[in-house]
Design a protein around this motif. Structure first.
Motif, short mmCIF file in Angstrom:
data_model
loop_
_atom_site.label_atom_id
_atom_site.label_comp_id
_atom_site.label_asym_id
_atom_site.label_seq_id
_atom_site.Cartn_x
_atom_site.Cartn_y
_atom_site.Cartn_z
N GLU A 26 21.82 3.75 -5.95
CA GLU A 26 21.63 3.18 -7.20
C GLU A 26 20.67 2.21 -7.41
O GLU A 26 20.24 2.09 -8.72
CB GLU A 26 23.11 2.23 -7.28
N PHE A 27 20.27 1.68 -6.44
CA PHE A 27 19.16 0.50 -6.59
C PHE A 27 17.88 1.11 -5.82
O PHE A 27 17.77 2.02 -4.95
CB PHE A 27 19.41 -0.63 -5.89
N PHE A 64 17.82 -8.60 -14.06
CA PHE A 64 17.64 -8.22 -12.77
C PHE A 64 18.09 -6.76 -12.26
O PHE A 64 17.63 -6.34 -11.33
CB PHE A 64 18.11 -9.36 -11.65
N LEU A 65 19.02 -6.27 -13.35
CA LEU A 65 19.40 -4.85 -12.92
C LEU A 65 18.47 -3.85 -13.33
O LEU A 65 17.92 -2.94 -12.73
CB LEU A 65 20.69 -4.67 -13.33
N ARG A 66 18.07 -4.05 -14.69
CA ARG A 66 17.09 -3.01 -15.27
C ARG A 66 15.70 -3.68 -15.37
O ARG A 66 14.85 -2.71 -15.64
CB ARG A 66 17.69 -2.73 -16.77
N GLY A 67 15.46 -4.83 -15.44
CA GLY A 67 14.24 -5.06 -15.51
C GLY A 67 13.65 -5.35 -16.96
O GLY A 67 14.15 -4.70 -17.74
N LEU A 68 12.44 -5.92 -17.09
CA LEU A 68 11.69 -5.78 -18.55
C LEU A 68 11.29 -4.72 -18.96
O LEU A 68 11.24 -4.25 -19.82
CB LEU A 68 10.63 -6.95 -18.59
N ALA A 86 10.13 -1.15 -19.86
CA ALA A 86 10.53 0.15 -20.50
C ALA A 86 10.49 1.35 -19.37
O ALA A 86 9.64 1.47 -18.89
CB ALA A 86 10.12 0.51 -21.68
N PHE A 121 7.93 -3.20 -22.48
CA PHE A 121 9.08 -3.85 -22.06
C PHE A 121 10.41 -3.26 -23.05
O PHE A 121 10.01 -2.87 -24.44
CB PHE A 121 9.16 -5.27 -22.29
N ARG A 122 11.43 -3.31 -22.54
CA ARG A 122 12.66 -3.08 -23.48
C ARG A 122 12.94 -4.31 -24.37
O ARG A 122 12.52 -5.20 -24.09
CB ARG A 122 14.01 -2.95 -22.34
N ALA A 171 7.29 -10.03 -5.05
CA ALA A 171 8.68 -9.62 -5.01
C ALA A 171 9.60 -10.04 -5.95
O ALA A 171 10.50 -9.29 -6.70
CB ALA A 171 9.44 -10.13 -3.65
N PHE A 172 9.51 -11.19 -6.41
CA PHE A 172 10.22 -11.68 -7.59
C PHE A 172 9.42 -11.12 -8.93
O PHE A 172 10.60 -10.67 -9.66
CB PHE A 172 10.20 -13.24 -7.83
N LEU A 231 11.25 -7.66 -9.22
CA LEU A 231 12.77 -7.83 -9.62
C LEU A 231 12.75 -7.88 -11.23
O LEU A 231 13.65 -7.29 -11.75
CB LEU A 231 13.32 -9.03 -8.69
N PHE A 232 12.15 -8.70 -11.82
CA PHE A 232 12.18 -9.09 -13.25
C PHE A 232 11.62 -7.81 -14.09
O PHE A 232 11.67 -7.72 -15.10
CB PHE A 232 12.17 -10.55 -13.51
N LEU A 233 10.54 -7.34 -13.49
CA LEU A 233 9.92 -6.33 -14.39
C LEU A 233 10.50 -4.78 -14.23
O LEU A 233 10.60 -4.23 -15.12
CB LEU A 233 8.46 -6.11 -13.70
N ARG A 234 10.79 -4.59 -12.97
CA ARG A 234 11.58 -3.24 -12.82
C ARG A 234 12.81 -3.12 -12.55
O ARG A 234 13.50 -2.05 -12.46
CB ARG A 234 10.84 -2.44 -11.55
N GLY A 235 13.63 -4.25 -12.10
CA GLY A 235 14.92 -4.38 -11.90
C GLY A 235 15.39 -3.90 -10.41
O GLY A 235 14.46 -3.20 -10.06
N LEU A 236 16.54 -4.07 -10.24
CA LEU A 236 17.08 -3.42 -9.27
C LEU A 236 17.33 -1.88 -9.39
O LEU A 236 17.42 -1.01 -8.24
CB LEU A 236 18.28 -4.01 -8.62
N CYS A 237 18.00 -1.38 -10.42
CA CYS A 237 18.40 0.11 -10.51
C CYS A 237 17.40 0.79 -10.55
O CYS A 237 16.24 0.92 -10.83
CB CYS A 237 19.21 0.03 -11.99
N ALA A 238 17.81 1.94 -9.91
CA ALA A 238 16.76 3.10 -9.59
C ALA A 238 16.66 3.81 -11.10
O ALA A 238 17.66 3.77 -11.73
CB ALA A 238 17.25 3.98 -8.73
N PRO A 239 15.54 4.35 -11.33
CA PRO A 239 15.40 4.77 -12.55
C PRO A 239 16.48 6.22 -12.78
O PRO A 239 16.58 7.05 -11.67
CB PRO A 239 13.93 5.75 -12.62
#
Lengths: 198, 198
Positions: free
Chosen positions: A139-140, A182-186, A188, B140-141, B177-178, B181-189
């Motif tokens: 998932e991650f 933090f799940l999807r990130g910024l 696109a 960005f989204r 690392a941070f 986290l906030f750019l790509r997020g945790l979720c896998a594409p």
């Protein structure tokens, strides 16, 4: 807990969160309750005891709110979102108690401070475990679960500094916005991100 | 700034960050410097003046480090990553000054507190602007730039609470690392995320 004790802890939370634990005296707490310092000691053993009661009860509330979500059966993504909501609700339900828990716990004596440090680590472990699980099951993305957990919790804890109950955003909406970050990130999604052809 | 003044601010930063501004007296600062309280007043006008010097200089350091990156010509993604690095370096270069800036500024008198609040808002605006720009240009989204900025800055500021100069992670590695986290997020594409066929 009797009503007087709760009243003492509420007043102490207000004072501790406004001016800090070290700068608040037992006399200040008594004065805010229209009591004599001496008669306050009929209800409390020491100023540190009041801090301990506030901090340990807040720690229990965070655990009680987040543990069942962390141990649930939903996907790691859904659980992490639910944990963010639960965590934010504990903060926003009582900002002053949460602020004392987050910032004043370090003024506890060494043993009690160590006990809270262990509890905080166990709490962070709920987040690390769900993050690690999501990485294992695909998932991650791969990342450091410890850093990710710290980043998420620091971001959520920051809410205690700016949340206003009369503001335009409800606690769940704030939690969902942070969870999306933090799940999807910024960024696109990139067209080539899932493209496996060269 | 003369050497004595810097020494006073360093000692005061240590005391303010350890026990809080309210719980530190001018006499405590003098004692830590092996001076008499009276002779300390030859160098400072008041305890609040010392706090103001520490806080306003720290605010300037954050601005000076982040402004040129925010105003640069790189992509929003690269600038945000660079701003995270710059912000984290200001924190880790002097944890005590940064801690006083982050937690004790609210003990300034009303006018100075308002001045710092304005500076903090202008600082957050660098982040909001780059986030909004990235949303406009498709990097960005769509999200709320204010919430995203607050989440990112709270996460980064949390580093001041656990960073140790002798730890295993360098400031840039933590910032990266941070940022991931906030750019790509945790979720896998997700495979269907960029799939435009039904």
């Amino acid at each position: 807990m009797d009503g007087r004790k709760r009243q003492i802890e509420d007043v102490a939370s207000t004072l501790f969160s406004e001016r800090g634990y070290s700068a608040t005296s037992v006399r200040d707490i008594a004065r805010a309750l229209d009591m004599q310092g001496g008669s306050l000691y009929a209800h409390i053993a020491s100023k540190e005891d009041v801090l301990w009661n506030i901090v340990s009860r807040a720690a229990e509330r965070f655990h009680a709110a987040v543990r069942p979500v962390a141990n649930g059966t939903e996907s790691a993504t859904e659980r992490l979102r639910g944990m963010a909501r639960a965590h934010v609700r504990v903060i926003t339900d009582d900002i002053e108690h949460a602020t004392v828990f987050l910032h004043e716990w370090r003024f506890l004596g060494p043993e009690r401070r160590a006990a809270i440090a262990r509890q905080r680590d166990a709490y962070e472990a709920y987040f690390r475990a769900v993050i690690a699980e999501g990485m294992c099951n695909g998932e991650f993305r791969r990342a450091d679960p410890k850093m990710a957990g710290l980043g998420i919790l620091s971001g959520l804890n920051g809410i205690a500094q700016w949340y206003r109950p009369d503001g335009s955003l409800a606690p769940d909406a704030i939690a969902d916005a942070f969870a999306a970050l933090f799940l999807r990130g910024l960024c696109a999604p990139q067209p080539d991100e899932t493209d496996e052809t060269p």
